[in-house]
Design a protein around this motif. Structure first.
Motif, PDB file in Angstrom:
ATOM      1  N   GLY A 100      -1.871  -5.943  10.910  1.00  0.00           N
ATOM      2  CA  GLY A 100      -2.063  -5.166  12.135  1.00  0.00           C
ATOM      3  C   GLY A 100      -0.921  -4.169  12.284  1.00  0.00           C
ATOM      4  N   TRP A 101      -0.764  -3.649  13.478  1.00  0.00           N
ATOM      5  CA  TRP A 101       0.227  -2.579  13.696  1.00  0.00           C
ATOM      6  C   TRP A 101       1.629  -3.136  13.825  1.00  0.00           C
ATOM      7  CZ3 TRP A 101      -2.675   0.306  11.594  1.00  0.00           C
ATOM      8  CH2 TRP A 101      -2.835   1.647  11.831  1.00  0.00           C
ATOM      9  N   TYR A 102       2.585  -2.405  13.241  1.00  0.00           N
ATOM     10  CA  TYR A 102       3.993  -2.740  13.467  1.00  0.00           C
ATOM     11  C   TYR A 102       4.355  -2.289  14.890  1.00  0.00           C
ATOM     12  CZ  TYR A 102       4.321  -2.092   8.271  1.00  0.00           C
ATOM     13  OH  TYR A 102       4.168  -2.116   6.909  1.00  0.00           O
ATOM     14  N   SER A 116       0.835  -1.202   0.000  1.00  0.00           N
ATOM     15  CA  SER A 116       0.000   0.000   0.000  1.00  0.00           C
ATOM     16  C   SER A 116       0.872   1.255   0.000  1.00  0.00           C
ATOM     17  CB  SER A 116      -0.930  -0.002   1.217  1.00  0.00           C
ATOM     18  OG  SER A 116      -0.203  -0.294   2.395  1.00  0.00           O
ATOM     19  N   GLY A 117       0.433   2.267  -0.725  1.00  0.00           N
ATOM     20  CA  GLY A 117       1.180   3.520  -0.831  1.00  0.00           C
ATOM     21  C   GLY A 117       1.316   4.195   0.523  1.00  0.00           C
ATOM     22  N   SER A 118       2.292   5.084   0.607  1.00  0.00           N
ATOM     23  CA  SER A 118       2.604   5.668   1.909  1.00  0.00           C
ATOM     24  C   SER A 118       2.056   7.087   2.071  1.00  0.00           C
ATOM     25  CB  SER A 118       4.125   5.652   2.125  1.00  0.00           C
ATOM     26  OG  SER A 118       4.784   6.157   0.990  1.00  0.00           O
ATOM     27  N   ARG A 160      -3.844   9.775  -1.202  1.00  0.00           N
ATOM     28  CA  ARG A 160      -3.442   9.594  -2.606  1.00  0.00           C
ATOM     29  C   ARG A 160      -3.580   8.133  -3.050  1.00  0.00           C
ATOM     30  NH1 ARG A 160      -2.560  11.911  -6.083  1.00  0.00           N
ATOM     31  NH2 ARG A 160      -0.891  10.653  -6.958  1.00  0.00           N
ATOM     32  N   ARG A 161      -3.963   7.297  -2.099  1.00  0.00           N
ATOM     33  CA  ARG A 161      -3.822   5.876  -2.378  1.00  0.00           C
ATOM     34  C   ARG A 161      -4.848   5.317  -3.361  1.00  0.00           C
ATOM     35  NH1 ARG A 161      -1.578   3.702   3.432  1.00  0.00           N
ATOM     36  NH2 ARG A 161      -3.298   4.817   4.370  1.00  0.00           N
ATOM     37  N   ILE A 162      -6.029   5.910  -3.437  1.00  0.00           N
ATOM     38  CA  ILE A 162      -7.039   5.310  -4.329  1.00  0.00           C
ATOM     39  C   ILE A 162      -6.630   5.419  -5.798  1.00  0.00           C
ATOM     40  CG2 ILE A 162      -9.463   5.385  -5.063  1.00  0.00           C
ATOM     41  CD1 ILE A 162      -8.800   3.983  -2.344  1.00  0.00           C
ATOM     42  N   GLU A 187       7.136  -1.367  15.487  1.00  0.00           N
ATOM     43  CA  GLU A 187       8.033  -0.241  15.180  1.00  0.00           C
ATOM     44  C   GLU A 187       7.299   1.099  15.132  1.00  0.00           C
ATOM     45  OE1 GLU A 187       8.094  -3.193  13.746  1.00  0.00           O
ATOM     46  OE2 GLU A 187      10.165  -3.866  13.443  1.00  0.00           O
ATOM     47  N   ASN A 188       5.953   1.068  14.989  1.00  0.00           N
ATOM     48  CA  ASN A 188       5.222   2.348  15.045  1.00  0.00           C
ATOM     49  C   ASN A 188       5.501   3.047  16.370  1.00  0.00           C
ATOM     50  OD1 ASN A 188       4.102   1.701  12.596  1.00  0.00           O
ATOM     51  ND2 ASN A 188       2.132   1.047  13.423  1.00  0.00           N
ATOM     52  N   TYR A 189       5.770   2.252  17.401  1.00  0.00           N
ATOM     53  CA  TYR A 189       6.049   2.829  18.722  1.00  0.00           C
ATOM     54  C   TYR A 189       7.540   2.950  18.999  1.00  0.00           C
ATOM     55  CZ  TYR A 189       1.086   2.029  19.350  1.00  0.00           C
ATOM     56  OH  TYR A 189      -0.278   2.060  19.195  1.00  0.00           O
TER      57      TYR A 189
HETATM   58  N1  LIG Z   1       0.684  -1.745   9.603  1.00  0.00           N
HETATM   59  C1  LIG Z   1       1.365  -0.705  10.031  1.00  0.00           C
HETATM   60  O1  LIG Z   1       1.635  -0.539  11.223  1.00  0.00           O
HETATM   61  C2  LIG Z   1       1.859   0.295   9.030  1.00  0.00           C
HETATM   62  C3  LIG Z   1       2.680   1.349   9.469  1.00  0.00           C
HETATM   63  C4  LIG Z   1       3.143   2.251   8.505  1.00  0.00           C
HETATM   64  C5  LIG Z   1       2.797   2.102   7.186  1.00  0.00           C
HETATM   65  N2  LIG Z   1       2.001   1.065   6.798  1.00  0.00           N
HETATM   66  C6  LIG Z   1       1.604   0.856   5.395  1.00  0.00           C
HETATM   67  O2  LIG Z   1       2.400  -0.221   4.911  1.00  0.00           O
HETATM   68  C7  LIG Z   1       3.181   0.210   3.787  1.00  0.00           C
HETATM   69  C8  LIG Z   1       4.552  -0.432   3.875  1.00  0.00           C
HETATM   70  O3  LIG Z   1       5.162  -0.071   5.081  1.00  0.00           O
HETATM   71  P1  LIG Z   1       6.710   0.290   5.126  1.00  0.00           P
HETATM   72  O4  LIG Z   1       7.096   0.276   6.539  1.00  0.00           O
HETATM   73  O5  LIG Z   1       7.467  -0.520   4.149  1.00  0.00           O
HETATM   74  O6  LIG Z   1       6.689   1.804   4.580  1.00  0.00           O
HETATM   75  P2  LIG Z   1       7.888   2.569   3.859  1.00  0.00           P
HETATM   76  O7  LIG Z   1       9.202   2.095   4.374  1.00  0.00           O
HETATM   77  O8  LIG Z   1       7.569   4.013   3.961  1.00  0.00           O
HETATM   78  O9  LIG Z   1       7.781   2.078   2.346  1.00  0.00           O
HETATM   79  C9  LIG Z   1       6.757   2.508   1.511  1.00  0.00           C
HETATM   80  C10 LIG Z   1       7.140   2.099   0.105  1.00  0.00           C
HETATM   81  O10 LIG Z   1       6.106   2.545  -0.773  1.00  0.00           O
HETATM   82  C11 LIG Z   1       6.756   3.144  -1.878  1.00  0.00           C
HETATM   83  N3  LIG Z   1       5.926   4.142  -2.513  1.00  0.00           N
HETATM   84  C12 LIG Z   1       5.325   5.213  -1.960  1.00  0.00           C
HETATM   85  N4  LIG Z   1       4.700   5.943  -2.892  1.00  0.00           N
HETATM   86  C13 LIG Z   1       4.953   5.318  -4.077  1.00  0.00           C
HETATM   87  C14 LIG Z   1       4.618   5.598  -5.411  1.00  0.00           C
HETATM   88  N5  LIG Z   1       3.938   6.694  -5.748  1.00  0.00           N
HETATM   89  N6  LIG Z   1       5.017   4.724  -6.360  1.00  0.00           N
HETATM   90  C15 LIG Z   1       5.718   3.644  -6.054  1.00  0.00           C
HETATM   91  N7  LIG Z   1       6.106   3.336  -4.811  1.00  0.00           N
HETATM   92  C16 LIG Z   1       5.725   4.179  -3.835  1.00  0.00           C
HETATM   93  C17 LIG Z   1       7.980   3.821  -1.292  1.00  0.00           C
HETATM   94  O11 LIG Z   1       8.901   4.116  -2.322  1.00  0.00           O
HETATM   95  P3  LIG Z   1      10.245   4.945  -2.009  1.00  0.00           P
HETATM   96  O12 LIG Z   1      11.208   3.921  -1.458  1.00  0.00           O
HETATM   97  O13 LIG Z   1      10.632   5.463  -3.333  1.00  0.00           O
HETATM   98  O14 LIG Z   1       9.890   6.011  -1.023  1.00  0.00           O
HETATM   99  C18 LIG Z   1       8.463   2.727  -0.365  1.00  0.00           C
HETATM  100  O15 LIG Z   1       9.209   1.787  -1.076  1.00  0.00           O
HETATM  101  C19 LIG Z   1       3.185   1.739   3.874  1.00  0.00           C
HETATM  102  O16 LIG Z   1       3.360   2.298   2.592  1.00  0.00           O
HETATM  103  C20 LIG Z   1       1.829   2.020   4.468  1.00  0.00           C
HETATM  104  O17 LIG Z   1       0.826   1.969   3.469  1.00  0.00           O
HETATM  105  C21 LIG Z   1       1.547   0.165   7.693  1.00  0.00           C
END
Ligand SMILES: NC(=O)c1ccc[n+]([C@@H]2O[C@H](COP(=O)([O-])OP(=O)(O)OC[C@H]3O[C@@H](n4cnc5c(N)ncnc54)[C@H](OP(=O)(O)O)[C@@H]3O)[C@@H](O)[C@H]2O)c1
Length: 285
Positions: free
Chosen positions: A141-143, A76-78, A82-84, A145-147
């Motif tokens: 669920g939650w990482y 999922s996008g970060s 913008r994600r939809i 690492e969020n904390y």
């Molecule tokens: N469950 C949870 O607790 C939790 C916590 C935080 C986030 N999330 C979700 O889980 C996802 C993965 O987590 P993560 O820790 O790996 O996050 P992350 O380290 O921020 O990685 C997000 C990835 O998405 C890519 N991305 C963002 N926008 C993009 C775009 N327009 N086109 C292509 N790639 C794009 C980023 O690319 P770049 O490397 O180029 O930036 C990065 O590789 C997050 O994106 C968020 O949706 C979940």
């Protein structure tokens, strides 16, 4: 082995998923690391993984980048909000390219949660269902690492601050979720499944107690009213909409949104989830 592609492969979850696939014996030649910034995946290329440009915001480039891909993990996008359009573009490209299995990192309890952050995941799940693509939902669920990401500040501040009262949040290390994704991508029989992935649920007071034990000093949990917590976050420099989302997360924790009875994560990864104390210890090291 079918060809497996991972979006966001330069991010933390995506990169860990690629690494787990390699560690599990998937040949590098069968892996495609999709990256918004391909140069950031040079280390994966050096291991023999094919790296292709893949920016969710450039829809016309996505289907060609999926040429020959059988299984795709959409991380999922970060950027909330913008994600939809971004996810729509990836799902449409997957259909055009004839991907045989789409895995998506959704959110825990996606069918029932009222968390603001979940709305885009819920809509994405609908888009995936409407696409007719064989799919598997990884409802993360939650990482932990969020904390632990802000552990230094928490310890310096002398308290863990939040807005949840006695609600519980299921925590697992990000790497546990990455391993689950790798297991699903490399395995069989996952199409049509929705996995609720989470570790044991604890209260934020219990999290603070674990932090205290590992840090060797008392770090109590200090719950605030949601509006006060939101103001605190704004005062700490967060944009107001982000602060509102974080406050809502804690309100929804009290509503049970991040707690799930079940062992999908343990069963997929074949071991207990990483103890919260281990992630706290790693963050302090
Ligand atoms: N469950 C949870 O607790 C939790 C916590 C935080 C986030 N999330 C979700 O889980 C996802 C993965 O987590 P993560 O820790 O790996 O996050 P992350 O380290 O921020 O990685 C997000 C990835 O998405 C890519 N991305 C963002 N926008 C993009 C775009 N327009 N086109 C292509 N790639 C794009 C980023 O690319 P770049 O490397 O180029 O930036 C990065 O590789 C997050 O994106 C968020 O949706 C979940």
């Amino acid at each position: 082995m079918p060809s497996i592609a991972i979006t966001g492969s330069t991010g933390q979850l995506g990169r860990a998923t690629v690494t787990h696939l390699l560690d599990r014996g998937v040949p590098a030649a069968d892996l495609v690391a999709l990256a918004r910034t391909p140069a950031a995946a040079d280390d994966l290329a050096a291991r023999g993984v094919t790296v292709r440009a893949f920016d969710y915001d450039q829809p016309e480039t996505l289907a060609p980048a999926l040429d020959g891909v059988d299984r795709l993990l959409l991380v999922s996008g970060s950027e909330p909000g913008r994600r939809i359009p971004q996810h729509t573009a990836v799902i449409e490209a997957a259909r055009t390219a004839g991907v045989g299995l789409l895995a998506y990192t959704s959110i825990l309890n996606a069918e029932t949660t009222r968390m603001q952050l979940a709305a885009e995941h819920q809509e994405t799940e609908r888009l995936i269902a409407d696409s007719g693509l064989p799919a598997v939902l990884l409802r993360n669920g939650w990482y932990t690492e969020n904390y632990t990401r802000t552990l230094d500040q928490t310890i310096e501040h002398g308290a863990l601050v939040g807005a949840a009262a006695s609600g519980r949040v299921g925590l697992a290390a990000r790497d546990d979720y990455a391993l689950a994704a790798a297991v699903v991508l490399a395995g069989e029989g996952h199409a049509g499944r929705a996995y609720e992935l989470s570790g044991p649920a604890i209260t934020l007071a219990e999290l603070a107690a674990t932090i205290s034990t590992v840090a060797g000093r008392e770090i109590p949990y200090r719950p605030l009213a949601p509006a006060d917590y939101e103001q605190l976050l704004v005062g700490a420099g967060l944009p107001a909409p982000v602060a509102a989302i974080f406050a809502d997360v804690d309100v929804q924790i009290d509503a049970g949104a991040l707690e799930h009875d079940g062992d999908d994560l343990e069963r997929l990864i074949g071991r207990p989830v990483t103890p919260v104390a281990d992630t706290v210890r790693a963050a302090l090291a």
